[in-house]
Write an enzyme that holds these catalytic residues in place. Structure first.
Site, mmCIF file in Angstrom:
data_model
loop_
_atom_site.group_PDB
_atom_site.id
_atom_site.type_symbol
_atom_site.label_atom_id
_atom_site.label_comp_id
_atom_site.label_asym_id
_atom_site.label_seq_id
_atom_site.Cartn_x
_atom_site.Cartn_y
_atom_site.Cartn_z
ATOM 1 N N GLU A 165 23.019 -38.493 -17.429
ATOM 2 C CA GLU A 165 21.727 -38.020 -16.909
ATOM 3 C C GLU A 165 20.312 -39.086 -17.380
ATOM 4 O O GLU A 165 19.714 -38.585 -18.091
ATOM 5 C CB GLU A 165 21.638 -36.627 -17.549
ATOM 6 C CG GLU A 165 22.757 -35.593 -17.085
ATOM 7 C CD GLU A 165 22.547 -34.214 -17.680
ATOM 8 O OE1 GLU A 165 21.751 -34.184 -18.367
ATOM 9 O OE2 GLU A 165 23.480 -33.603 -17.241
ATOM 10 N N ASN B 171 27.044 -40.855 -15.240
ATOM 11 C CA ASN B 171 26.885 -39.419 -14.612
ATOM 12 C C ASN B 171 25.672 -38.695 -14.392
ATOM 13 O O ASN B 171 24.725 -38.913 -15.247
ATOM 14 C CB ASN B 171 27.806 -38.512 -15.827
ATOM 15 C CG ASN B 171 28.305 -37.535 -15.295
ATOM 16 O OD1 ASN B 171 29.135 -37.261 -14.042
ATOM 17 N ND2 ASN B 171 28.346 -36.469 -16.117
ATOM 18 N N HIS C 232 26.219 -29.605 -9.625
ATOM 19 C CA HIS C 232 25.773 -28.338 -9.922
ATOM 20 C C HIS C 232 24.848 -27.803 -8.846
ATOM 21 O O HIS C 232 23.765 -28.259 -8.717
ATOM 22 C CB HIS C 232 25.082 -28.306 -11.275
ATOM 23 C CG HIS C 232 25.984 -28.742 -12.582
ATOM 24 N ND1 HIS C 232 26.934 -27.933 -12.906
ATOM 25 C CD2 HIS C 232 25.893 -29.817 -13.344
ATOM 26 C CE1 HIS C 232 27.489 -28.524 -13.721
ATOM 27 N NE2 HIS C 232 26.862 -29.609 -14.164
ATOM 28 N N GLU D 139 31.224 -32.252 -12.313
ATOM 29 C CA GLU D 139 30.947 -30.980 -12.785
ATOM 30 C C GLU D 139 30.745 -29.700 -11.763
ATOM 31 O O GLU D 139 29.703 -29.145 -11.942
ATOM 32 C CB GLU D 139 29.689 -31.262 -13.620
ATOM 33 C CG GLU D 139 29.910 -32.300 -14.651
ATOM 34 C CD GLU D 139 28.693 -32.424 -15.578
ATOM 35 O OE1 GLU D 139 27.734 -31.474 -15.759
ATOM 36 O OE2 GLU D 139 28.597 -33.432 -16.195
ATOM 37 N N ASP E 246 30.038 -26.680 -9.766
ATOM 38 C CA ASP E 246 30.011 -25.409 -9.610
ATOM 39 C C ASP E 246 28.799 -24.877 -8.401
ATOM 40 O O ASP E 246 27.992 -25.847 -8.303
ATOM 41 C CB ASP E 246 29.679 -24.593 -10.926
ATOM 42 C CG ASP E 246 28.549 -25.250 -11.719
ATOM 43 O OD1 ASP E 246 27.788 -25.708 -11.395
ATOM 44 O OD2 ASP E 246 28.688 -25.279 -13.165
HETATM 45 O O1 9MR Z 1 28.866 -26.670 -20.210
HETATM 46 C C1 9MR Z 1 28.285 -27.366 -21.130
HETATM 47 C C2 9MR Z 1 27.918 -26.367 -22.416
HETATM 48 O O2 9MR Z 1 29.274 -25.864 -22.793
HETATM 49 C C3 9MR Z 1 27.316 -27.163 -23.523
HETATM 50 O O3 9MR Z 1 26.898 -26.101 -24.488
HETATM 51 C C4 9MR Z 1 26.124 -27.798 -23.159
HETATM 52 C C5 9MR Z 1 25.525 -28.729 -24.038
HETATM 53 O O4 9MR Z 1 26.372 -29.340 -24.767
HETATM 54 O O5 9MR Z 1 26.567 -28.747 -22.130
HETATM 55 C C6 9MR Z 1 27.283 -28.225 -20.906
HETATM 56 O O6 9MR Z 1 27.617 -29.307 -20.138
HETATM 57 C C7 9MR Z 1 26.445 -29.974 -19.402
HETATM 58 C C8 9MR Z 1 27.198 -31.327 -19.226
HETATM 59 O O7 9MR Z 1 27.604 -32.234 -20.480
HETATM 60 C C9 9MR Z 1 26.184 -32.354 -18.608
HETATM 61 N N1 9MR Z 1 25.783 -31.961 -17.474
HETATM 62 C C10 9MR Z 1 25.120 -30.459 -17.248
HETATM 63 C C11 9MR Z 1 26.245 -29.541 -18.253
HETATM 64 C C12 9MR Z 1 25.696 -28.150 -18.281
HETATM 65 O O8 9MR Z 1 24.574 -27.975 -19.036
#
Ligand code: 9MR
Length: 363
Positions: free
Chosen positions: A172, A213, A249, A277, A279
Site C-alpha cells: 500500500e 501489493n 477489496h 485479498e 472480498d
Molecule cells: O485482515 C487483516 C486484519 O486481521 C488485521 O488486523 C489488519 C492489521 O494487521 O490487517 C488486515 O489485513 C489488511 C492487509 O494486511 C492489507 N490490506 C488491507 C487488509 C485489511 O485491512
C-alpha cells in the site's frame, strides 16, 4: 532451512554486503525453493482439473486463532478446496520483530507448516507497510541511513525465514489519487525505501516472487497508473520486482468494469499479477436474494478477469467466511459486511459459485 541472522542489525547492509551474504548462505547448502509460484498449484475442488492445468491457484487468508475452530479448519485444510494460504496478520512487523533484532516467527510458522503439510502455496505478507508496526519502529526519530538499515534488516530476515513463496514486500504505497502515501518510510526515505526493501528481499531469497501489493487498483485509474509507472521505473533501474498484488477489496455492485484491461496493462510491463485479498462487501445488511446474486456476479467478474489474463497467477480471498471477526470488514466499516463466499454458518453462498463460474469450472 531458513536462517535467522540477528547479527545483521549490527552491520550496514549495503547491496554488495547483502549479495556476499547471499552467496555465502547458498554455499551452506540451502535447498532451492520452487522457482515459479504460478506452477506450484495444488489440488483443490476449485483448481483440481481446470486450474492446475491453467497454472492458477485459489487460496485464502487466515489467522492463527481461527485454526482452533474445527468446522472452519476442515474447510481451510481441505486439500480439494484451497491451494494457497496467506497469514492475514502473523508475518507483519509487529508480530515478527516486536523488539529490534528479536524475531518471533512462531505464529506464522504455524500457518506456514499447515501450508507445507497440505501442499499449499504460502504467500508472504508483508515486509514494509505503514500499519501493524511495533513501537520501536514508530516511536523513534530515525535518520535516513538508520531507517534504511532497519528496512533492509527486517525484510532480509523475514523473507529469509519463510522461503520459497511470493512475498508482498511493499504494501500500500499510494493514496487513492495516485500520489505517494506519506508514511514514515516515505517521509524519511522518499521512494528509496522501495528498492532498498526489494533488494534485501531478493538477497534473502533469490527465488521468491517479489510483489508490490495495493488496494483500489482493480480497475484502471490514477492509483493503478501510479503503480504501473512505479513498476516501469523499478524495472528500468534494474530493481528486482516480479508481481503486483491487486488486493480487490470491493463493494457489491461497484466492481470496476475494466479489470481485464487493467490486469493486461500490468502484465504487459513484464510482471505477473495476483488477486491477493478478494472480498466484496455489502454496505447495507442484511443482503436480500438479489444482492447475493449481484455479489455472485461480482466475484465471478473478478475471478474471470484473472483466469482470462495470462500472467494472472491466482486468486486469494481475504478469509472465506462471514463469521464474526474472521473478516476484517465489519470491524473496520461498522454496519457493512457479508463480504466472503461462505456465510457465518460456513455454508457456501452464491458468491462461492461465482468463483467456480469465474474459473470456468462446471457445477
Ligand atoms: O485482515 C487483516 C486484519 O486481521 C488485521 O488486523 C489488519 C492489521 O494487521 O490487517 C488486515 O489485513 C489488511 C492487509 O494486511 C492489507 N490490506 C488491507 C487488509 C485489511 O485491512
Amino acid at each position: 532451512m531458513a536462517v535467522n541472522l540477528p547479527f545483521l542489525r549490527l552491520v550496514s547492509l549495503t547491496p554488495v554486503l547483502l549479495l556476499a551474504l547471499a552467496v555465502a548462505l547458498q554455499a551452506l547448502g540451502r535447498a532451492t525453493p520452487p522457482r515459479d509460484s504460478s506452477t506450484a498449484a495444488t489440488p483443490s475442488e476449485l483448481n483440481l482439473a481446470a486450474l492446475a492445468a491453467r497454472k492458477l491457484y485459489f487460496g485464502t487468508a487466515t489467522n492463527n486463532v481461527e485454526l482452533n475452530d474445527t468446522a472452519y479448519f476442515e474447510i481451510l485444510d481441505d486439500f480439494k478446496m484451497f491451494g494457497q494460504i496467506t497469514p492475514a496478520k502473523g508475518m507483519k512487523w509487529m508480530e515478527t520483530e516486536p523488539e529490534r533484532g528479536i524475531y518471533t516467527f512462531a505464529q506464522a510458522d504455524q500457518i506456514a507448516q499447515l501450508a507445507k503439510q497440505g501442499g499449499k502455496l504460502l504467500r508472504g505478507h508483508n515486509c514494509v507497510w505503514y500499519n501493524a508496526l511495533p513501537g520501536w519502529v514508530t516511536n523513534t526519530t530515525w535518520t535516513a541511513p538508520e531507517l534504511a538499515e532497519v528496512v533492509q534488516e527486517h525484510c532480509f530476515n523475514i523473507v529469509r525465514h519463510w522461503e520459497g513463496q511470493a512475498w508482498d514486500v511493499i504494501n500500500e504505497p499510494f493514496n487513492d489519487d495516485g500520489t505517494w502515501r506519506e508514511t514514515m518510510w516515505f517521509n524519511t526515505l522518499n521512494t528509496t525505501y522501495i528498492p532498498l526493501a526489494l533488494h534485501a528481499a531478493r538477497v534473502a531469497d533469490p527465488h521468491t516472487k517479489l510483489y508490490i501489493n495495493e488496494y483500489n487498483i482493480t480497475g484502471t485509474g490514477p492509483k493503478a497508473t501510479s503503480m504501473k509507472n512505479l513498476i516501469k521505473d523499478l524495472k528500468r533501474a534494474g530493481v528486482p520486482v516480479h508481481g503486483v498484488g491487486v488486493q480487490a477489496h470491493e463493494t457489491v455492485g461497484e466492481v470496476p468494469t475494466d479489470i481485464r484491461k487493467n490486469l493486461e496493462e500490468l502484465v504487459a510491463l513484464g510482471i505477473e499479477v495476483a488477486i491477493t485479498e478478494l472480498d466484496v462487501k455489502f454496505n447495507t445488511l442484511p443482503p436480500n436474494a438479489a444482492g447475493l446474486e449481484q455479489q455472485r456476479r461480482d466475484y465471478e467478474a473478478i475471478v474471470a478477469a484473472c483466469a482470462e489474463v495470462k500472467g494472472c497467477v491466482g486468486v486469494t480471498v481475504w478469509d472465506f467466511t462471514d463469521k464474526a471477526s474472521y473478516s476484517w470488514i465489519p470491524g473496520t466499516f461498522p454496519g457493512t459486511g457479508d463480504a466472503c463466499p461462505w456465510d457465518d454458518d460456513l455454508n457456501k453462498k452464491p458468491a462461492y459459485y461465482g468463483i467456480l463460474d469465474g474459473f470456468g469450472i462446471a457445477r
